[in-house]
Design a protein around this motif. Structure first.
Motif, PDB file in Angstrom:
ATOM      1  N   ALA A 152       9.746   7.722 -22.150  1.00  0.00           N
ATOM      2  CA  ALA A 152      10.734   7.646 -22.568  1.00  0.00           C
ATOM      3  C   ALA A 152      11.193   8.477 -21.693  1.00  0.00           C
ATOM      4  CB  ALA A 152      11.104   7.973 -24.137  1.00  0.00           C
ATOM      5  N   GLY A 153      12.124   8.499 -20.864  1.00  0.00           N
ATOM      6  CA  GLY A 153      12.915   9.693 -20.210  1.00  0.00           C
ATOM      7  C   GLY A 153      12.660   9.960 -18.488  1.00  0.00           C
ATOM      8  N   ALA A 154      11.555   9.534 -18.242  1.00  0.00           N
ATOM      9  CA  ALA A 154      10.362   9.835 -16.931  1.00  0.00           C
ATOM     10  C   ALA A 154      10.804   8.777 -16.199  1.00  0.00           C
ATOM     11  CB  ALA A 154       8.625   9.830 -17.821  1.00  0.00           C
ATOM     12  N   PRO A 155      10.299   9.286 -14.802  1.00  0.00           N
ATOM     13  CA  PRO A 155      10.564   8.119 -13.588  1.00  0.00           C
ATOM     14  C   PRO A 155       9.563   6.901 -13.525  1.00  0.00           C
ATOM     15  CG  PRO A 155       9.946  10.440 -12.821  1.00  0.00           C
ATOM     16  CD  PRO A 155      10.056  10.953 -14.250  1.00  0.00           C
ATOM     17  N   ARG A 156       9.614   5.994 -13.388  1.00  0.00           N
ATOM     18  CA  ARG A 156       8.887   5.242 -13.458  1.00  0.00           C
ATOM     19  C   ARG A 156       7.789   5.051 -12.195  1.00  0.00           C
ATOM     20  NH1 ARG A 156       9.222  -1.784 -12.385  1.00  0.00           N
ATOM     21  NH2 ARG A 156       7.131  -1.682 -12.612  1.00  0.00           N
ATOM     22  N   PHE A 157       8.224   6.138 -10.628  1.00  0.00           N
ATOM     23  CA  PHE A 157       7.468   6.157  -9.262  1.00  0.00           C
ATOM     24  C   PHE A 157       8.024   7.346  -9.438  1.00  0.00           C
ATOM     25  CE2 PHE A 157       8.068   1.616  -9.694  1.00  0.00           C
ATOM     26  CZ  PHE A 157       6.403   1.395  -9.139  1.00  0.00           C
ATOM     27  N   VAL A 158       6.478   8.422  -9.113  1.00  0.00           N
ATOM     28  CA  VAL A 158       6.625   9.738  -8.596  1.00  0.00           C
ATOM     29  C   VAL A 158       5.760  10.034  -7.074  1.00  0.00           C
ATOM     30  CG1 VAL A 158       6.485  12.339  -8.828  1.00  0.00           C
ATOM     31  CG2 VAL A 158       6.789  10.665 -10.407  1.00  0.00           C
ATOM     32  N   ALA A 159       6.368  10.803  -6.034  1.00  0.00           N
ATOM     33  CA  ALA A 159       5.852  10.358  -4.507  1.00  0.00           C
ATOM     34  C   ALA A 159       6.437  12.544  -4.558  1.00  0.00           C
ATOM     35  CB  ALA A 159       6.622   9.948  -3.993  1.00  0.00           C
ATOM     36  N   TRP A 184      12.746   6.625  -9.411  1.00  0.00           N
ATOM     37  CA  TRP A 184      11.603   7.656  -9.376  1.00  0.00           C
ATOM     38  C   TRP A 184      11.838   9.087  -9.226  1.00  0.00           C
ATOM     39  CZ3 TRP A 184      14.599  10.030  -5.134  1.00  0.00           C
ATOM     40  CH2 TRP A 184      15.405   8.869  -4.300  1.00  0.00           C
ATOM     41  N   MET A 185      10.779   9.439  -8.758  1.00  0.00           N
ATOM     42  CA  MET A 185      11.150  10.642  -8.129  1.00  0.00           C
ATOM     43  C   MET A 185      10.622  11.426  -7.141  1.00  0.00           C
ATOM     44  SD  MET A 185      10.475  14.202 -10.896  1.00  0.00           S
ATOM     45  CE  MET A 185       9.010  14.534 -10.217  1.00  0.00           C
ATOM     46  N   ILE A 186      11.339  12.472  -6.409  1.00  0.00           N
ATOM     47  CA  ILE A 186      11.119  12.968  -4.949  1.00  0.00           C
ATOM     48  C   ILE A 186      10.646  14.733  -5.442  1.00  0.00           C
ATOM     49  CG2 ILE A 186      10.325  13.459  -2.674  1.00  0.00           C
ATOM     50  CD1 ILE A 186      12.010  10.688  -1.912  1.00  0.00           C
ATOM     51  N   ALA A 187       9.458  14.926  -5.030  1.00  0.00           N
ATOM     52  CA  ALA A 187       9.302  16.412  -5.523  1.00  0.00           C
ATOM     53  C   ALA A 187       9.381  16.869  -3.898  1.00  0.00           C
ATOM     54  CB  ALA A 187       8.134  16.664  -5.533  1.00  0.00           C
ATOM     55  N   THR A 188       9.162  17.940  -3.760  1.00  0.00           N
ATOM     56  CA  THR A 188       8.736  18.994  -2.568  1.00  0.00           C
ATOM     57  C   THR A 188       8.758  20.415  -3.310  1.00  0.00           C
ATOM     58  OG1 THR A 188      10.830  20.177  -2.200  1.00  0.00           O
ATOM     59  CG2 THR A 188      10.204  17.051  -1.082  1.00  0.00           C
ATOM     60  N   PRO A 189       7.836  21.557  -2.005  1.00  0.00           N
ATOM     61  CA  PRO A 189       7.533  22.726  -2.756  1.00  0.00           C
ATOM     62  C   PRO A 189       9.067  23.409  -2.994  1.00  0.00           C
ATOM     63  CG  PRO A 189       6.259  22.185  -0.461  1.00  0.00           C
ATOM     64  CD  PRO A 189       7.135  20.536  -0.692  1.00  0.00           C
ATOM     65  N   GLU A 190       9.421  23.328  -2.185  1.00  0.00           N
ATOM     66  CA  GLU A 190      11.541  23.430  -2.736  1.00  0.00           C
ATOM     67  C   GLU A 190      12.278  23.260  -3.592  1.00  0.00           C
ATOM     68  OE1 GLU A 190      10.759  22.511   0.983  1.00  0.00           O
ATOM     69  OE2 GLU A 190       9.582  23.773   1.341  1.00  0.00           O
ATOM     70  N   ALA A 191      12.380  21.980  -3.564  1.00  0.00           N
ATOM     71  CA  ALA A 191      13.055  20.796  -4.710  1.00  0.00           C
ATOM     72  C   ALA A 191      12.972  19.629  -5.121  1.00  0.00           C
ATOM     73  CB  ALA A 191      14.310  21.086  -3.461  1.00  0.00           C
ATOM     74  N   SER A 192      13.539  19.168  -6.272  1.00  0.00           N
ATOM     75  CA  SER A 192      13.195  17.532  -6.091  1.00  0.00           C
ATOM     76  C   SER A 192      14.083  16.854  -6.190  1.00  0.00           C
ATOM     77  CB  SER A 192      11.979  17.725  -7.797  1.00  0.00           C
ATOM     78  OG  SER A 192      11.099  18.525  -7.102  1.00  0.00           O
ATOM     79  N   VAL A 193      13.856  15.363  -6.589  1.00  0.00           N
ATOM     80  CA  VAL A 193      15.232  14.728  -6.513  1.00  0.00           C
ATOM     81  C   VAL A 193      14.567  13.735  -7.935  1.00  0.00           C
ATOM     82  CG1 VAL A 193      16.419  15.628  -4.777  1.00  0.00           C
ATOM     83  CG2 VAL A 193      14.770  13.659  -4.568  1.00  0.00           C
TER      84      VAL A 193
END
Length: 494
Positions: A152-159, A184-193
């Motif tokens: 619940a509340g978590a993105p289905r796909f993460v990169a 979905w979520m895209i994570a980087t060392p500086e920020a995330s979307v």
């Protein structure tokens, strides 16, 4: 200009986004402050994705140093120049804000050559824009989403991705348009979307590396990747030039490529070449194709079949379907568009018409074995559609191998051949035609053979009366096939 609105050489003017820089630069131009009089800085933790830009402080609250040199006019920038500045602002360089202000200052003084690649500053500006665009392209190409367990509340796909420049905002918009309402979520060392299917959320860093990701389906992807890897054609230098090394560590296939390249160097390349020799084209030789081919082990499943070229253009092979020991086997021509996608025979429009024929003839489809003479869909493009194309004789003969296997396994008493292609496959080469055999059962290799029209022919007939007549022929043919089940095998056709 610091957060309180002061400008001085000891206290840098701090900006964290293009919008903030643009507002500050507009104020500086209005006051005629040259580039050498401004020190630019970035607030701790600030970046191009740190949120909404702060409004510039009022002019009265800013103590300004004396202006040096001519003041540039406050003219508007052309769209092309503004877009270049905005794109270059994503380039990670310690002096990017100072450099962009110098370019802006020169432009407002009338030095429009600063936009040209022949100008030193213009050359650097073009280089920064090119590097940022390349990074956007690489991020589109080399992001790998992993599917996560449903929570619940978590993105289905993460990169996870490690961009060299601040391109996350525009790349995020690309995936918003591409992935629809899937979260979905895209994570980087500086920020995330994070995209929840309706709203894009911007946050700080939420992951530290790709090691935080786990995908149960990744093993299936790696199995597929190994299966398409051709050691005979591997070129390690070309692979490294096409995909920079910094991306490999975060790609799922990056963990297995080094070992596959090593195996190719140690001998797998030769094995791959031997396996591919049968598909090589060569000079025409004056003997039959069967004798020209080297002896090979026959495929054990339809998915492995390479007996003709149709497998290259079809989605999948479509096997027969029905009762394991059905007394009647119905043979069509080949799968259609919907059958090719579904992997099942007679599920499209022709299959629906065939169901009507079964109902009219009072034959239970579940008691019938349905198959095709050719197991792969042969088609040609027409606009955005795939249009059926009649299989060639060599393709029918190549696929007869599978029909013989089905006949041996099912052992039907009656074969119903729907159309000319199916009749040729069942009887082999000969002068017997569909027109000559309609309504006349034939004895062939221990089977009764009944011919009827193919359902697609009935669908194509434009005249309603002819359509009804063709439909009636199909019904009568199936009833005849059912009657032949009671006829002794030694009986004469008639």
């Amino acid at each position: 200009m610091n957060p309180t609105g002061a400008v001085s050489s000891s206290q840098p003017l701090q900006v964290a986004s293009f919008a903030e820089w643009r507002a500050a630069a507009r104020e500086l131009l209005r006051e005629g402050i040259p580039p050498e009089a401004v020190t630019w800085g970035t607030p701790e933790g600030g970046d191009l994705f740190s949120g909404a830009p702060a409004a510039p402080p009022p002019h009265a609250a800013i103590p300004l140093p004396p202006a040096h040199g001519p003041r540039p006019p406050t003219a508007l920038l052309p769209r092309s120049m503004l877009e270049m500045l905005q794109k270059a602002a994503c380039f990670r360089a310690p002096d990017r804000w100072a450099f962009l202000y110098r370019v802006l200052w020169r432009w407002q003084l009338g030095e429009h050559d600063v936009q040209s690649a022949a100008d030193p500053d213009g050359s650097r500006l073009h280089g920064m824009v090119k590097a940022v665009r390349r990074e956007e392209h690489d991020m589109h190409a080399y992001i790998r989403f992993r599917e996560r367990p449903l929570e619940a509340g978590a993105p289905r796909f993460v990169a996870w991705f490690e961009p060299a420049h601040d391109v996350l905002p525009q790349v995020a918009q690309h995936f918003v348009a591409r992935m629809g309402k899937v979260s979905w979520m895209i994570a980087t060392p500086e920020a995330s979307v994070l995209w929840d299917g309706a709203t894009l959320h911007n946050t700080g860093p939420l992951m530290s590396s790709a090691a935080d990701l786990d995908d149960a389906g990744e093993a299936l992807w790696l199995t597929y990747y190994r299966s398409i890897f051709n050691p005979a054609r591997v070129n390690a230098q070309l692979m490294q030039s096409h995909i920079p090394s910094r991306f490999w560590k975060n790609l799922p296939e990056g963990a297995i490529v080094p070992s596959m390249v090593s195996q190719a160097e140690l001998g797998a390349r030769k094995i791959g070449q031997v396996q591919s020799l049968g598909r090589k084209s060569g000079a025409t030789i004056p003997i039959t194709a069967e004798k020209a081919q080297p002896d090979r082990e026959q495929p054990s499943s339809l998915d492995e079949c390479r007996r003709c070229e149709l497998w290259q253009y079809a989605t999948q092979a479509v096997p027969g379907e029905g009762a394991k020991h059905a007394p009647i086997m119905v043979v069509g021509e080949q799968p259609g568009d919907q059958e090719d996608l579904a992997g099942q025979p007679f599920v499209g429009p022709a299959g629906k018409l065939l169901d009507r024929v079964f109902a009219q003839a009072e034959v239970d489809r579940k008691a019938i074995y349905l198959t095709n003479a050719v197991k792969h869909f042969k088609w040609e493009p027409k606009g955005k559609r795939r249009i059926h194309k009649t299989p060639a004789q060599r393709e029918v003969e190549a696929c007869h191998y599978w029909l013989e296997k089905e006949l041996a396994a099912v052992k039907p008493k009656v074969i119903v051949a729907m159309g000319s292609t199916a009749l040729k496959s069942v009887l082999g080469k000969g002068s017997v035609t569909l027109k000559d055999t309609l309504g006349k059962p034939i004895r062939h290799d221990g089977y009764w053979v009944v011919t009827i029209y193919h359902p697609s022919y009935v669908l194509r007939v434009p005249d309603e009366a002819a359509k009804q007549e063709a439909f009636s022929v199909m019904v009568k043919g199936l009833r005849l096939a059912h009657e032949l089940l009671e006829r002794p095998d030694t009986a004469e056709p008639g």
